[in-house]
Design an enzyme around this catalytic site. Structure first.
Site, short mmCIF file in Angstrom:
data_model
loop_
_atom_site.label_atom_id
_atom_site.label_comp_id
_atom_site.label_asym_id
_atom_site.label_seq_id
_atom_site.Cartn_x
_atom_site.Cartn_y
_atom_site.Cartn_z
N ASP A 8 -52.66 -28.39 -13.66
CA ASP A 8 -51.87 -28.40 -12.43
C ASP A 8 -52.68 -29.16 -11.37
OD1 ASP A 8 -50.14 -28.39 -10.02
OD2 ASP A 8 -50.38 -26.26 -9.87
N LYS A 70 -53.59 -36.90 -3.70
CA LYS A 70 -52.13 -36.85 -4.47
C LYS A 70 -51.26 -37.62 -3.61
CE LYS A 70 -49.30 -33.92 -7.10
NZ LYS A 70 -48.95 -32.65 -7.55
N GLU A 171 -43.48 -30.43 -12.67
CA GLU A 171 -44.18 -29.01 -12.06
C GLU A 171 -42.99 -28.13 -12.20
OE1 GLU A 171 -45.72 -29.83 -8.52
OE2 GLU A 171 -47.24 -31.20 -9.22
N ASP A 192 -39.94 -25.63 -5.43
CA ASP A 192 -41.33 -25.63 -5.55
C ASP A 192 -41.93 -26.40 -4.19
OD1 ASP A 192 -44.08 -26.70 -6.03
OD2 ASP A 192 -43.58 -27.49 -8.04
#
Length: 514
Positions: A8, A70, A171, A192
Site C-alpha cells: 500500500d 503521491k 485500494e 476510503d
C-alpha cells in the site's frame, strides 16, 4: 513463482504485507513499525533518508524533504491541483520537460515516480529482511479513481525500485478482499479516506469467494493533507493579524506548523480540546513571538466542514451507478487514517444511514488485501475478482467534444462499438483520438492516444461510415479498432498508459535508485 508482496503506497504512510499460512501478515520495518511515513529527504552529502528518519529532520531541511508526493504522481504541472500544491508545499514544484509536475532539489529536477521508488525500495528491503530472500515482485495499490497515467507512474516507481509490479490493485477493492475473506457475504461499501485521496467502492461479496465491484467513484485531491492545510491557513492568518508578522512563505516555519497541526488533528479524534504550542515561532519587531493556541474539536470541524461534505457527492454517484440505495448496503468498511475523525464517521452515518464497521485496522487493511491478491494470482486462494473501469473512455468528435464509448463502472473485460460518419465532402482520413474522463470537452479529460485511418473512399459528407470499437481486457489494457464499413479497410492500436517517463528514463532511474 517466488514470493510476491503486497504494498500500500500511501500519501501519508505506506505498508507492506505477505500471505503467510493462509493469512495476511504486515511486515515491520527496520524500526519495528508496521507502517512507514511516505517521506523522502535528500541531504547535502548525497544521503537519502526514507520514512521516520526523513520526517524527523523535515523542520531543519524543509526544501529537500518531500512528503505527499503521491498527490503529484502522474499530474501535469498546469493542472489546478498542482497549482494548489505549489502554494502550500514547503518544497519547490517545477514543470518538467514533458509538462509533468516534478520537484526541484538543489537545482536538480526529480520525478514523483523516482521519489516514490525510494519508499518502495525501503519496503522491499523490509520484506527481504523478514523473508531472508530476494523480493522482486509486488502488487501495488492505488486509489480507485486514479487515471491511466497515475497508474502507469506508480508501476514505473515500482520498476525504478527494482520491483516487477505484477498488478495495480484499487485500494477499496484490496480492503474488501481482506475484509471479505473472513466476513459475511453481501453488499459492501468501502469508504476510503486517506491522507491525499478519497475513494468509495460498492462491491457484492458472494459465498464461494466471488468479489464483484459494482461501482467506484472518488476525489483524487481530498485527504488529510487538505485538513491540515485548513488548520495551517487559519493559524497563519490569526498569527499575522495578532502580531503583524507574515511567515506564510518561510519553509521552515511552515514545516513546524504542519507537524503541529497534524498532531493536533490526530489528538482531536479522541479528545475535545488540545493545544498548538510552538515557542519561538517567528521573529517580530520586539523579538521572538510564540504561537500558543487552544484548538477545540468544534473549531476543527467548522474549518473543515466543506472538505467532509465533499465526500458525499462521490458516494451518491457510486450508489447511483451501482443502481442501489444506501439502505440496501449491508456493511460500510472504513479505510484510511482520516476515518478516525469523528466528523467523518458522522458523515458516513448520514450518507448510508447505518453505523460503519470499525473491526479492521484502517492503516493496514489495504496492504493485507494486496497480499491476498498475490495469493489469488498464485492459485493459493480460490477467489474470483470482477472489476470495473474507473473512468469513461471516449473519442473526440466535432471540434472539442468527446463522445463516450465505454462508460465508467463498466465491468471488464468489455467491448463497445459505435458508428461515426465523415463530416466534410471527400474526406480522405479520420483521426481517432482516445480520451479518458467524464467531461464533455477534451480539455477536461486526459488524452490517451491517437491514430489515423487513411485512404477513405471519396464521397459526400456523412456518406462514409467508420466503425470504432473499444476493447478493454481484464488487465485494463485498451485496444481501439477503426474500420471503414464499405471497403473493410481497418487499423487498430493498443492504447498503452504513459506516465510521462520514457523507457530509457525508467531504466536510468532504476540504476540510480538501486
Amino acid at each position: 513463482m517466488g514470493r510476491i508482496v503486497g504494498i500500500d503506497l500511501g500519501t501519508t504512510n505506506s505498508c507492506v504485507a505477505i500471505m503467510e499460512a493462509g493469512e495476511g501478515k504486515v511486515i515491520h520495518n527496520d524500526l519495528g513499525a508496521r507502517t512507514t511515513p511516505s517521506v523522502v529527504a535528500y541531504k547535502e552529502d548525497g544521503t537519502i533518508l526514507v520514512g521516520t528518519a526523513a520526517r524527523r529532520q523535515a523542520i531543519t531541511n524543509p526544501r529537500e524533504t518531500i512528503f505527499g508526493v503521491k498527490r503529484l504522481i502522474g499530474r501535469k504541472f498546469d493542472s489546478p491541483a498542482v497549482s494548489e500544491l505549489r502554494r502550500t508545499m514547503p518544497y519547490e514544484i517545477v514543470k518538467a520537460p514533458n509538462g509533468d509536475a516534478w520537484v526541484s532539489l538543489g537545482g536538480k529536477q526529480v520525478s514523483p515516480p523516482e521519489v516514490s521508488a525510494h519508499i518502495l525500495r525501503y519496503l522491499k528491503k523490509a520484506a527481504e529482511d523478514y523473508l531472508g530472500e530476494p523480493v522482486d515482485e509486488a502488487i501495488v495499490t492505488v486509489p480507485a479513481y486514479f487515471d491511466d497515467a497515475q497508474r502507469q507512474a506508480t508501476k514505473d516507481a515500482g520498476e525504478i525500485a527494482g520491483l516487477e509490479v505484477r498488478a495495480i490493485l484499487n485500494e477499496p477493492t484490496a480492503a474488501a478482499l481482506a475484509y471479505g475473506l473472513e466476513k459475511m457475504a453481501g453488499l459492501v461499501a468501502v469508504f476510503d479516506f486517506g491522507g491525499g485521496t478519497f475513494d468509495i467502492s460498492i462491491l457484492r461479496i458472494e459465498e464461494g469467494g466471488v468479489f464483484e465491484v459494482l461501482s467506484t467513484s472518488g476525489d483524487t485531491f481530498l485527504g488529510g493533507e487538505d485538513f491540515d492545510r485548513c488548520l495551517m491557513d487559519a493559524h497563519l492568518a490569526e498569527f499575522q493579524r495578532e502580531n503583524e508578522v507574515d511567515v506564510s512563505r518561510d519553509p521552515a516555519v511552515l514545516q513546524r506548523l504542519k507537524s503541529a497541526v497534524e498532531s493536533a488533528r490526530h489528538e482531536l479524534s479522541s479528545q475535545l480540546v488540545t493545544e498548538v504550542n510552538l515557542p519561538f515561532f517567528a521573529a517580530g519587531p520586539q523579538g521572538p513571538v510564540h504561537l500558543i493556541k487552544e484548538l477545540k474539536r468544534s473549531r476543527l470541524e467548522a474549518l473543515t466542514k466543506k472538505l467532509v461534505d465533499r465526500a458525499e457527492v462521490p458516494c451518491r454517484r457510486a450508489l447511483e451507478d451501482a443502481k442501489l440505495t444506501a439502505a440496501e448496503i449491508d456493511q460500510v468498511i472504513l479505510v484510511g487514517g482520516m476515518t478516525r475523525m469523528p466528523a467523518i464517521g458522522d458523515a458516513v452515518r448520514r450518507i448510508f444511514g447505518k453505523e460503519p464497521g470499525r473491526d479492521v485496522n484502517p492503516d493496514e487493511i489495504v496492504a493485507v488485501g494486496a497480499a491476498a491478491r498475490t495469493a489469488i494470482m498464485k492459485g493459493e486462494l480460490k477467489v474470483i475478482l470482477l472489476d470495473v473501469t474507473s473512468h469513461s473512455l471516449g473519442l473526440r468528435v466535432e471540434g472539442e467534444k468527446v463522445v463516450t464509448i465505454i462508460p465508467r463502472n463498466s465491468m471488464i473485460p468489455v467491448r463497445e462499438t459505435k458508428i461515426f460518419v465523415t463530416t466534410i465532402d471527400n474526406q480522405d482520413s479520420a483521426t481517432v483520438e482516445v480520451y479518458q474522463g467524464e467531461h464533455p470537452s477534451i480539455h477536461g479529460n486526459r488524452l490517451l492516444g491517437r491514430f489515423v485511418l487513411g485512404d477513405l473512399p471519396k464521397a459526400r459528407a456523412e456518406q462514409v461510415q467508420v466503425e470504432v470499437s473499444f476493447t478493454m481486457d481484464a488487465d485494463g489494457i485498451l485496444s481501439v479498432d477503426a474500420t471503414e464499413t464499405l471497403t473493410g479497410k481497418a487499423t487498430s492500436k493498443q492504447i498503452l498508459a504513459s506516465s510521462g517517463l520514457s523507457r530509457e528514463e525508467v531504466d536510468r532511474l532504476s540504476k540510480r535508485v538501486g
